[in-house]
Design an enzyme around this catalytic site. Structure first.
Site, PDB file in Angstrom:
ATOM      1  N   PHE A 279       6.921   2.136   3.088  1.00  0.00           N
ATOM      2  CA  PHE A 279       5.553   2.458   2.692  1.00  0.00           C
ATOM      3  C   PHE A 279       4.599   1.403   3.230  1.00  0.00           C
ATOM      4  CE2 PHE A 279       5.871   5.985  -0.340  1.00  0.00           C
ATOM      5  CZ  PHE A 279       7.248   6.093  -0.387  1.00  0.00           C
TER       6      PHE A 279
ATOM      7  N   LYS B   8      -3.753  -2.464   2.738  1.00  0.00           N
ATOM      8  CA  LYS B   8      -3.628  -3.649   3.593  1.00  0.00           C
ATOM      9  C   LYS B   8      -2.200  -3.858   4.115  1.00  0.00           C
ATOM     10  CE  LYS B   8      -7.858  -5.622   2.673  1.00  0.00           C
ATOM     11  NZ  LYS B   8      -8.143  -6.149   1.337  1.00  0.00           N
ATOM     12  N   TYR B   9      -1.231  -3.269   3.434  1.00  0.00           N
ATOM     13  CA  TYR B   9       0.169  -3.487   3.841  1.00  0.00           C
ATOM     14  C   TYR B   9       0.498  -2.908   5.209  1.00  0.00           C
ATOM     15  CZ  TYR B   9       1.760  -5.602  -0.531  1.00  0.00           C
ATOM     16  OH  TYR B   9       1.974  -6.451  -1.587  1.00  0.00           O
TER      17      TYR B   9
ATOM     18  N   ASP C 261      11.189  -2.307   1.757  1.00  0.00           N
ATOM     19  CA  ASP C 261       9.830  -2.846   1.672  1.00  0.00           C
ATOM     20  C   ASP C 261       9.296  -3.131   3.073  1.00  0.00           C
ATOM     21  OD1 ASP C 261       9.585  -2.848  -1.064  1.00  0.00           O
ATOM     22  OD2 ASP C 261       9.190  -5.009  -1.230  1.00  0.00           O
TER      23      ASP C 261
ATOM     24  N   PRO D  75      17.641 -12.382  -4.099  1.00  0.00           N
ATOM     25  CA  PRO D  75      17.944 -13.783  -3.771  1.00  0.00           C
ATOM     26  C   PRO D  75      17.497 -14.775  -4.847  1.00  0.00           C
ATOM     27  CG  PRO D  75      16.032 -13.022  -2.530  1.00  0.00           C
ATOM     28  CD  PRO D  75      16.599 -11.817  -3.227  1.00  0.00           C
TER      29      PRO D  75
ATOM     30  N   GLU E  88      11.416  -1.260  -9.769  1.00  0.00           N
ATOM     31  CA  GLU E  88      12.532  -2.209  -9.671  1.00  0.00           C
ATOM     32  C   GLU E  88      13.274  -2.287 -11.007  1.00  0.00           C
ATOM     33  OE1 GLU E  88      12.778  -6.056  -7.149  1.00  0.00           O
ATOM     34  OE2 GLU E  88      12.062  -6.745  -9.110  1.00  0.00           O
TER      35      GLU E  88
HETATM   36  C1  5GW Z   1      -0.187  -3.872  -3.476  1.00  0.00           C
HETATM   37  C2  5GW Z   1      -0.493  -4.713  -4.512  1.00  0.00           C
HETATM   38  C3  5GW Z   1       0.472  -5.070  -5.417  1.00  0.00           C
HETATM   39  C4  5GW Z   1       1.733  -4.551  -5.276  1.00  0.00           C
HETATM   40  C5  5GW Z   1       2.023  -3.681  -4.237  1.00  0.00           C
HETATM   41  C6  5GW Z   1       1.048  -3.331  -3.335  1.00  0.00           C
HETATM   42  C7  5GW Z   1       1.358  -2.454  -2.234  1.00  0.00           C
HETATM   43  C8  5GW Z   1       2.688  -2.138  -1.960  1.00  0.00           C
HETATM   44  C9  5GW Z   1       0.367  -1.905  -1.384  1.00  0.00           C
HETATM   45  O1  5GW Z   1      -0.861  -2.097  -1.541  1.00  0.00           O
HETATM   46  N1  5GW Z   1       0.736  -1.124  -0.319  1.00  0.00           N
HETATM   47  C10 5GW Z   1       2.060  -0.853  -0.074  1.00  0.00           C
HETATM   48  O2  5GW Z   1       2.351  -0.160   0.913  1.00  0.00           O
HETATM   49  N2  5GW Z   1       3.020  -1.326  -0.907  1.00  0.00           N
HETATM   50  C11 5GW Z   1       4.422  -0.981  -0.633  1.00  0.00           C
HETATM   51  O3  5GW Z   1       5.226  -1.272  -1.767  1.00  0.00           O
HETATM   52  C12 5GW Z   1       4.968  -1.807   0.513  1.00  0.00           C
HETATM   53  O4  5GW Z   1       5.964  -1.075   1.200  1.00  0.00           O
HETATM   54  C13 5GW Z   1       5.581  -2.966  -0.211  1.00  0.00           C
HETATM   55  O5  5GW Z   1       6.543  -3.641   0.584  1.00  0.00           O
HETATM   56  C14 5GW Z   1       6.174  -2.281  -1.439  1.00  0.00           C
HETATM   57  C15 5GW Z   1       6.447  -3.191  -2.643  1.00  0.00           C
HETATM   58  O6  5GW Z   1       5.370  -4.039  -2.913  1.00  0.00           O
HETATM   59  P1  5GW Z   1       5.478  -5.610  -2.643  1.00  0.00           P
HETATM   60  O7  5GW Z   1       6.200  -5.828  -1.357  1.00  0.00           O
HETATM   61  O8  5GW Z   1       4.127  -6.225  -2.731  1.00  0.00           O
HETATM   62  O9  5GW Z   1       6.356  -6.090  -3.845  1.00  0.00           O
HETATM   63  P2  5GW Z   1       7.201  -7.462  -3.868  1.00  0.00           P
HETATM   64  O10 5GW Z   1       7.970  -7.400  -5.150  1.00  0.00           O
HETATM   65  O11 5GW Z   1       8.119  -7.489  -2.665  1.00  0.00           O
HETATM   66  O12 5GW Z   1       6.216  -8.598  -3.808  1.00  0.00           O
HETATM   67 MN    MN Z   2       8.069  -6.717  -0.828  1.00  0.00          MN
END
Ligand code: 5GW
Ligand code: MN
Length: 359
Positions: free
Chosen positions: A126, A130-131, A216, A239, A308
């Protein structure tokens, strides 16, 4: 005139009576016919006699495949397992699933076993809001390390299809883009992943795909991730917690949630950022986690780490058939521990204030 009328009425009544009698006989006759027809249907071909949809279609219904799931009764108490013992690695779980570490497998051997099977592996990722900035690195490094030489279909879910980088894919590998709505609440992006993967499997993958991994995007590959990771149901040990007591794992701790795990329960803390397995297994997992998440939401409860938490609850009851060591999802900000010989995939360091819509 009066007499004529009486006769006329009598005739009419007689006709009605005959009609009723006829239709009664006719109906009875029809009933008998329909019984006969039903009896003529051979029992073994009566496919419509029930419409029960199996959760996990059994490919060989004639054999008793007890390995097709490893479901543990709720709240069974036993000692906490570990994937390390001092500085040594442990390579098997108490339910006899392999724990995959560098040195436990022969990649050439495994690849040559899986190559003739002609399998297709799907990966979902996903990239919402901004991701999207993480996507190029993810895709380019996947080309270098993720199931190299195998048929891989990467499904990118994004709200900005035009911004998806057209990374050059090797022969037999494809990039597929699926549009998803943007979302202001980040919890929603995270939460709806399960639902969207479930739908993708139902709509597109059932006929064409053997295995699926859900990853992710804020991460990249550094080393081989290949056939050694294939299994019925596959989870990655996080990890950050594998040396901790389970009472300290960040599981959902409120009994009101369907993701609840008690302090003396749980095997490992698994990553939400990487899981996978056979298509039908991941289908059941996403369907279950989504249903539990939505039932929680109906009662205004959101698990500590959203999907999760639900994934961890699912894996507690439904034991993974293969466990991937933290080599399969390290974190770039963490120093390498002595038992880690190779980092294969890791989460990049991100500036939360910059990338998250509302923290
Ligand atoms: C944005 C803000 C907070 C949490 C998640 C998002 C977010 C996640 C987003 O704005 N856009 C998005 O595509 N994601 C998807 O959800 C990404 O594939 C991301 O890798 C996944 C999980 O969120 P992460 O990576 O921020 O969570 P952590 O636990 O790895 O930090
Ligand atoms: Mn992540």
């Amino acid at each position: 005139m009066h007499l004529l009328n009486v006769k006329f009425v009598t005739v009419i009544l007689l006709l009605i009576l005959l009609g009723v009698l006829y239709s009664y006989i006719f109906r009875a006759y029809r009933i008998v016919v329909s019984f006969e027809q039903k009896d003529k249907i051979p029992v073994d071909r009566a496919h419509d006699s029930s419409l029960v949809v199996p959760d996990q279609p059994a490919p060989h219904a004639d054999f008793r495949a007890h390995d097709s799931s490893l479901v543990v009764p709720d709240h069974l108490q036993y000692e906490q397992p570990s994937i390390v013992k001092g500085n040594d690695v442990v390579t098997v779980t108490p339910w006899l699933a392999p724990v995959v570490w560098e040195g436990t497998f022969n990649p050439v051997l495994l690849d040559s076993i899986y190559r003739p099977k002609n399998i297709t592996i799907a990966a979902t990722v996903f990239a919402v809001g901004k991701y999207i900035m993480f996507l190029r690195n993810f895709l380019e490094t996947a080309e270098q390390h993720f199931f190299v030489g195998f048929r891989v279909h990467v499904y990118v879910f994004t709200d900005q299809p035009k911004e998806v980088p057209m990374v050059k894919m090797a022969a037999g590998r494809q990039l597929m883009v699926r549009s998803v709505p943007s979302s202001k609440r980040w919890q929603e992006i995270s939460a709806r992943r399960m639902e969207m993967i479930q739908t993708l499997i139902e709509e597109k993958l059932f006929k064409s795909t053997d295995y699926i991994f859900c990853l992710d995007v804020d991460s990249k590959f550094h080393g081989r991730w290949g056939t050694e990771s294939l299994g019925r149901l596959v989870a990655v040990v996080h990890p950050g917690y594998y040396r901790d007591k389970r009472s300290r794992f960040p599981y959902e701790r409120r009994p009101a949630s369907r993701a609840y795990i008690a302090p003396e329960e749980g095997d490992f803390y698994y990553c939400g950022g990487a899981f996978g397995g056979l298509l039908q297994e991941v289908h059941l997992l996403t369907k279950t986690c989504r249903a539990n998440f939505e039932a929680d939401a109906q009662e205004d409860i959101e698990a500590a780490w959203q999907e999760e938490s639900h994934l961890n609850r699912y894996m507690w009851t439904n034991k993974p058939s293969k466990v991937l060591s933290p080599e399969y999802l390290w974190q770039d900000f963490k120093a390498k521990n002595p038992e880690i010989q190779i980092i294969r995939f890791s989460g990049v360091v991100k500036n939360y204030a910059e990338i998250r819509p509302n923290v």
